[in-house]
Scaffold this active site. Structure first.
Site, PDB file in Angstrom:
ATOM      1  N   CYS A 116       4.443   4.112  10.593  1.00 34.98           N
ATOM      2  CA  CYS A 116       3.969   5.104   9.614  1.00 34.98           C
ATOM      3  C   CYS A 116       2.850   5.991  10.152  1.00 34.98           C
ATOM      4  CB  CYS A 116       3.515   4.408   8.340  1.00 34.98           C
ATOM      5  SG  CYS A 116       4.876   3.609   7.501  1.00 34.98           S
ATOM      6  N   HIS A 256      -1.205   9.203   4.492  1.00 29.24           N
ATOM      7  CA  HIS A 256       0.141   8.628   4.511  1.00 29.24           C
ATOM      8  C   HIS A 256       0.421   8.061   3.116  1.00 29.24           C
ATOM      9  CE1 HIS A 256       3.601   6.295   5.380  1.00 29.24           C
ATOM     10  NE2 HIS A 256       2.990   5.131   5.292  1.00 29.24           N
ATOM     11  N   ASN A 286       7.735   6.165   0.192  1.00 29.15           N
ATOM     12  CA  ASN A 286       7.232   6.097   1.563  1.00 29.15           C
ATOM     13  C   ASN A 286       8.336   6.519   2.524  1.00 29.15           C
ATOM     14  OD1 ASN A 286       6.251   5.446   4.063  1.00 29.15           O
ATOM     15  ND2 ASN A 286       5.562   3.381   3.511  1.00 29.15           N
TER      16      ASN A 286
HETATM   17  O1  UT7 Z   1       3.655   2.289   5.179  1.00 25.04           O
HETATM   18  C1  UT7 Z   1       3.665   1.167   6.027  1.00 25.04           C
HETATM   19  C2  UT7 Z   1       2.686   0.164   5.616  1.00 25.04           C
HETATM   20  N1  UT7 Z   1       3.098  -0.482   4.406  1.00 25.04           N
HETATM   21  C3  UT7 Z   1       2.242  -0.577   3.371  1.00 25.04           C
HETATM   22  O2  UT7 Z   1       1.176  -0.019   3.412  1.00 25.04           O
HETATM   23  C4  UT7 Z   1       2.664  -1.435   2.200  1.00 25.04           C
HETATM   24  C5  UT7 Z   1       1.501  -2.276   1.746  1.00 25.04           C
HETATM   25  N2  UT7 Z   1       1.844  -3.174   0.668  1.00 25.04           N
HETATM   26  C6  UT7 Z   1       2.072  -2.751  -0.595  1.00 25.04           C
HETATM   27  O3  UT7 Z   1       2.080  -1.578  -0.861  1.00 25.04           O
HETATM   28  C7  UT7 Z   1       2.235  -3.801  -1.676  1.00 25.04           C
HETATM   29  O4  UT7 Z   1       1.895  -5.065  -1.156  1.00 25.04           O
HETATM   30  C8  UT7 Z   1       3.665  -3.856  -2.274  1.00 25.04           C
HETATM   31  C9  UT7 Z   1       3.929  -2.609  -3.095  1.00 25.04           C
HETATM   32  C10 UT7 Z   1       4.688  -3.997  -1.181  1.00 25.04           C
HETATM   33  C11 UT7 Z   1       3.778  -5.064  -3.199  1.00 25.04           C
HETATM   34  O5  UT7 Z   1       2.786  -4.997  -4.208  1.00 25.04           O
HETATM   35  P1  UT7 Z   1       1.833  -6.265  -4.510  1.00 25.04           P
HETATM   36  O6  UT7 Z   1       0.953  -5.863  -5.590  1.00 25.04           O
HETATM   37  O7  UT7 Z   1       1.204  -6.651  -3.190  1.00 25.04           O
HETATM   38  O8  UT7 Z   1       2.860  -7.337  -5.001  1.00 25.04           O
HETATM   39  P2  UT7 Z   1       3.146  -8.785  -4.408  1.00 25.04           P
HETATM   40  O9  UT7 Z   1       3.948  -8.679  -3.158  1.00 25.04           O
HETATM   41  O10 UT7 Z   1       1.863  -9.545  -4.378  1.00 25.04           O
HETATM   42  O11 UT7 Z   1       4.051  -9.405  -5.552  1.00 25.04           O
HETATM   43  C12 UT7 Z   1       3.524  -9.689  -6.840  1.00 25.04           C
HETATM   44  C13 UT7 Z   1       4.653 -10.177  -7.715  1.00 25.04           C
HETATM   45  C14 UT7 Z   1       5.492 -11.287  -7.072  1.00 25.04           C
HETATM   46  O12 UT7 Z   1       5.911 -12.162  -8.098  1.00 25.04           O
HETATM   47  P3  UT7 Z   1       5.177 -13.532  -8.354  1.00 25.04           P
HETATM   48  O13 UT7 Z   1       5.263 -14.291  -7.061  1.00 25.04           O
HETATM   49  O14 UT7 Z   1       3.756 -13.177  -8.716  1.00 25.04           O
HETATM   50  O15 UT7 Z   1       5.957 -14.130  -9.471  1.00 25.04           O
HETATM   51  C15 UT7 Z   1       6.682 -10.556  -6.533  1.00 25.04           C
HETATM   52  O16 UT7 Z   1       7.822 -11.378  -6.422  1.00 25.04           O
HETATM   53  O17 UT7 Z   1       5.569  -9.114  -7.969  1.00 25.04           O
HETATM   54  C16 UT7 Z   1       6.889  -9.519  -7.595  1.00 25.04           C
HETATM   55  N3  UT7 Z   1       7.608  -8.332  -7.122  1.00 25.04           N
HETATM   56  C17 UT7 Z   1       8.240  -7.509  -7.956  1.00 25.04           C
HETATM   57  N4  UT7 Z   1       8.407  -7.516  -9.280  1.00 25.04           N
HETATM   58  C18 UT7 Z   1       9.124  -6.522  -9.832  1.00 25.04           C
HETATM   59  C19 UT7 Z   1       7.728  -7.869  -5.851  1.00 25.04           C
HETATM   60  N5  UT7 Z   1       8.444  -6.736  -5.837  1.00 25.04           N
HETATM   61  C20 UT7 Z   1       8.784  -6.497  -7.132  1.00 25.04           C
HETATM   62  C21 UT7 Z   1       9.530  -5.482  -7.757  1.00 25.04           C
HETATM   63  N6  UT7 Z   1       9.656  -5.533  -9.103  1.00 25.04           N
HETATM   64  N7  UT7 Z   1      10.072  -4.459  -7.069  1.00 25.04           N
END
Ligand code: UT7
Length: 333
Positions: A116, A256, A286
């Site tokens: 990215c 970004h 993204n």
């Molecule tokens: O550009 C390259 C670099 N990449 C980035 O900068 C990405 C950085 N990371 C992020 O932007 C975030 O970590 C994400 C958007 C990928 C995820 O958001 P988060 O707030 O970190 O969520 P999480 O992974 O901690 O998941 C929280 C909960 C989980 O459920 P439990 O375990 O709490 O029951 C996930 O399973 O949300 C769940 N979850 C979803 N729920 C509904 C994960 N994806 C989804 C989804 N819809 N699409």
């Protein structure tokens, strides 16, 4: 003698027509518009549909119009750099394919992979050829067909990414403006958190790797988020401080577009108000190497000669960095 600077003298971008909405994603995986908006800020993203179309096809649309807009003959381009993580093929370079399709027959060309952060790495690399006086017309492309490596059964990644690209023309600065400073960083130990498991030389693709979905993006979202928030903000503040820029001196932050929360945290650390930040993540998601040029293109009309821009990115690798540039021409409005 005054230093030759490299300036962006034209920009164009392209995003494919098909709009993949949050609503449509709710029929593909267990997710909701509320979750996606709250956690990422993304409402929809674009997808390149059509057999046999790849990253170079996105790029060609942007580059052809860029050349028209800047009244530049493709034969006059000296160098083409394409930043991408979704090349048309592992080799040859997608930049070569773009050069061929556009008719940039006198250019040498290569790809650059910094995930990215690729567009700013490529911008800085291209600028060095101009600053050194080696070349006068350099095309820098940031392009990705992320849909080609996204697993549409994985809700943690499929909601984030989209397809898109942008391209800029770099030339010796007509007025002393252009790229003023850059800080680029890499930490390869971060590769464990964001990568593709198979398809490279360590683990070539096999029936088993395909069955296991190892040709798709693997991302540990929370770990990447933590590094992204800290490093993107740190490097943006560092480039301001080392150029004696106060927050009111920054006309635009061009971040970004990975996650609205990362963008907001970066702006806050820089002391920048939201109306000084280019944000279009809600419409494109993204697009990896496409995000920064897509922003510059959408804001081109508003940009004025002498505006201070900070471009800032974080991505897989890990890679990150910031570029300080003084915009070199007035927008149309
Ligand atoms: O550009 C390259 C670099 N990449 C980035 O900068 C990405 C950085 N990371 C992020 O932007 C975030 O970590 C994400 C958007 C990928 C995820 O958001 P988060 O707030 O970190 O969520 P999480 O992974 O901690 O998941 C929280 C909960 C989980 O459920 P439990 O375990 O709490 O029951 C996930 O399973 O949300 C769940 N979850 C979803 N729920 C509904 C994960 N994806 C989804 C989804 N819809 N699409």
């Amino acid at each position: 003698m005054e230093k030759i600077r490299a300036a962006i003298t034209g920009i164009h971008a392209y995003a494919p027509d098909y709009v993949l909405t949050n609503e449509e994603l709710t029929h593909m995986v267990d997710t909701s518009d509320e979750w996606i908006m709250a956690r990422t800020g993304i409402r929809e993203r674009r997808i390149l549909k059509g057999e046999g179309l790849g990253t170079s096809d996105l790029a060609v649309k942007a580059v052809n119009t860029l050349l028209e807009k800047t009244s530049t003959s493709p034969r006059d381009i000296d160098l083409v750099i394409c930043a991408t993580v979704t090349p048309d093929m592992v080799y040859p370079a997608t930049a070569n394919i773009i050069s061929d399709k556009v008719g940039m027959v006198n250019a040498f060309s290569f790809d650059l992979n910094a995930a990215c952060s690729g567009f700013i790495y490529a911008l800085v690399t291209g600028s060095k050829y101009v600053e050194s006086g080696t070349y006068r017309k350099v095309i820098v492309v940031g392009a990705d067909k992320m849909s080609s490596i996204v697993d549409y059964a994985d809700r943690a990644t499929c909601v984030i990414f989209g397809d898109g690209c942008g391209a800029v023309l770099l030339e010796p600065s007509p007025n002393g403006y252009g790229i003023m400073d850059a800080i680029l960083r890499t930490d390869g130990s971060g590769r464990i958190h964001l990568h593709q498991k198979a398809g490279g030389s360590v683990k070539p693709s096999t029936h088993e790797t395909i069955d296991a979905g190892e040709h798709f993006i693997y991302q540990e979202g929370q770990a990447v988020f933590k590094f992204a928030v800290t490093n993107m903000a740190d490097v943006s503040v560092e480039i301001m401080e080392r150029n004696h820029l106060k927050s009111e001196d920054v006309t635009w932050l061009v971040p970004h577009q990975a996650n609205l929360r990362i963008i907001e945290a970066t702006a806050k650390r820089m002391g920048i108000k939201k109306d000084q930040v280019m944000i279009n993540i809600q419409r494109y998601g993204n697009t990896t190497n496409g995000t920064i040029p897509l922003c510059l293109w959408e804001w081109e009309d508003k940009l004025k000669k002498g505006d201070n821009l900070i471009l800032s990115a974080f991505g897989g690798g890990f890679t990150w960095g910031a570029v300080y540039l003084k915009w070199a021409y007035n927008g149309l409005s």
